[in-house]
Scaffold this active site. Sequence first.
Site, mmCIF file in Angstrom:
data_model
loop_
_atom_site.group_PDB
_atom_site.id
_atom_site.type_symbol
_atom_site.label_atom_id
_atom_site.label_comp_id
_atom_site.label_asym_id
_atom_site.label_seq_id
_atom_site.Cartn_x
_atom_site.Cartn_y
_atom_site.Cartn_z
ATOM 1 N N ARG A 106 -11.911 4.000 -12.092
ATOM 2 C CA ARG A 106 -10.474 3.843 -12.402
ATOM 3 C C ARG A 106 -9.796 5.206 -12.388
ATOM 4 N NH1 ARG A 106 -8.865 3.753 -17.337
ATOM 5 N NH2 ARG A 106 -10.408 2.343 -18.211
ATOM 6 N N TYR B 147 13.856 -4.590 0.242
ATOM 7 C CA TYR B 147 12.678 -5.459 0.320
ATOM 8 C C TYR B 147 12.703 -6.403 -0.879
ATOM 9 C CZ TYR B 147 7.792 -6.856 0.263
ATOM 10 O OH TYR B 147 6.633 -7.579 0.241
ATOM 11 N N ASP C 235 11.258 4.546 0.282
ATOM 12 C CA ASP C 235 10.266 3.599 0.781
ATOM 13 C C ASP C 235 10.213 3.781 2.305
ATOM 14 O OD1 ASP C 235 8.975 1.369 1.845
ATOM 15 O OD2 ASP C 235 9.798 -0.011 0.369
ATOM 16 N N LYS D 143 0.953 -2.344 5.719
ATOM 17 C CA LYS D 143 1.686 -2.484 6.986
ATOM 18 C C LYS D 143 1.131 -1.524 8.044
ATOM 19 C CE LYS D 143 4.135 -5.186 4.321
ATOM 20 N NZ LYS D 143 5.393 -4.810 3.693
#
Length: 458
Positions: free
Chosen positions: A92, A144, A218, A243
């Site tokens: 983590r 988005y 973004d 993406k």
Amino acid sequence: MSESGPPRGDASATGKDSAVRKAFPHVDLAGHNLPPSPAPSSPRTGRRYALATELVYTESNDQFNASSVPIYQSATFKQTSGGGGGEYDYTRSGNPTRTHLERHLAKIMSAQRALVVSSGMAALDVITRLLKPGDEVVTGDDLYGGTNRLLKYLSTHGGIIVHHVDTTNPENVEQVLSSKTAMVLLETPTNPLIKIVDIRRISTVTHAKNPGALVAVDNTMLSPLLLNPLDLGADIVYESGTKYLSGHHDLMAGVIAVNDLALGDKLYFPINASGCGLSPFDSWLLLRGVKTLKVRMEQQQNNAQRIAEFLESHGFRVRYPGLKSHPQYDLHWTMARGAGAVLSFETGDALISERIVESAKLWAISVSFGCVNSLISMPCRMSHASIDAKTRKERAMPEDLIRLCVGIEDPDDLIDDLRRALVQAGAVDVTLQGFQNINQSPSSSSDSVPPPAASSAT
Ligand SMILES: *Cc1c(COP(=O)(O)O)cnc(C)c1O
């Protein structure tokens, strides 16, 4: 040392300073303190190669010189002493496969530090944890869908005030900036309306008005191959690695990159605290995918250009920054190195649009983009359905809009399939004027400026 020990990268964790330094050195292997990225992903000479080379070039200190960086599928790492001493202790907090990917991405994104998390939205979640109740966020009105949803949640549950403005005009941003503005959040081109936002100008006015405000961009639509928001004045860039960066729709990931190392540490904190760091296996997959970013994106972009020209020449209103008819064509090309591979077009009739989407064969009906295969969707029914109809209308989002996310297939096959779908859906008049959009308005010939968005919404 147990996982409850001080988080790595936390400046207050003095006892772990050496481990932090080891994991995130700011010099390359040869000792050059060269921006942007630390070893081991950078070449030993400290030399920067062209992006196509840097994408595939990695160096690691693997004990067997594995050509592909190994997947460290381990939650814990044994320590050398009771007080710790290992470079890694708990996944983590840090994992060698993830670190390697982060360094590789920092280099590619021209950043001092990159962080990878479990999705693009997780990246935004981490970034918005910099905000405190009462802080104001200025952002776009064509965001988005998931970004919109998270910001809405923060405004109803987190005491954050969110201003949605049309960011294509920097003056709209300037008007709402104040000493309370903590963050300006931008996307360009916007999706699905493909509007262009002037990152350079908005960064300048934001920092002039409030030096403490952060500009976050973004960059999912263009990827680091085509745009470097940090070079244009942004403080934070984030992307969905789901993406273009990965390119195959076989993983979900998010990437955050910054030049300010103190800011990088602040962003690392919630990742370590919540455990949204990217898993070792997905880190490995993303590392593999990103190597082909340039060849994929170039083919996708060339195909998108041909398809945009095909549709425009047949009387459809097309939104794509590769077309001279795009109202912000010049602005786009002052910032970006390419037009990307997402475009949208209107047919003048939502039912016809629906039939086109259903008639296409090579074009899979799917949300998302950035994959090697081509996708078609109706944003108002799919990816943007979480924005209610009234808001969509206010934001002039045409219900008949079709979004195309172009893949790497043969462009002639893609155009043939689209042509057949247009005929089958009754979108084109095949008898009178040749092959033209039946709902074509007189002003929508290929070289005129497109009409305002609302006019063609039915
Ligand atoms: C997909 C996407 C996101 C969210 O990324 P996930 O990996 O799906 O969480 C954010 N911004 C844009 C522009 C996107 O297209």
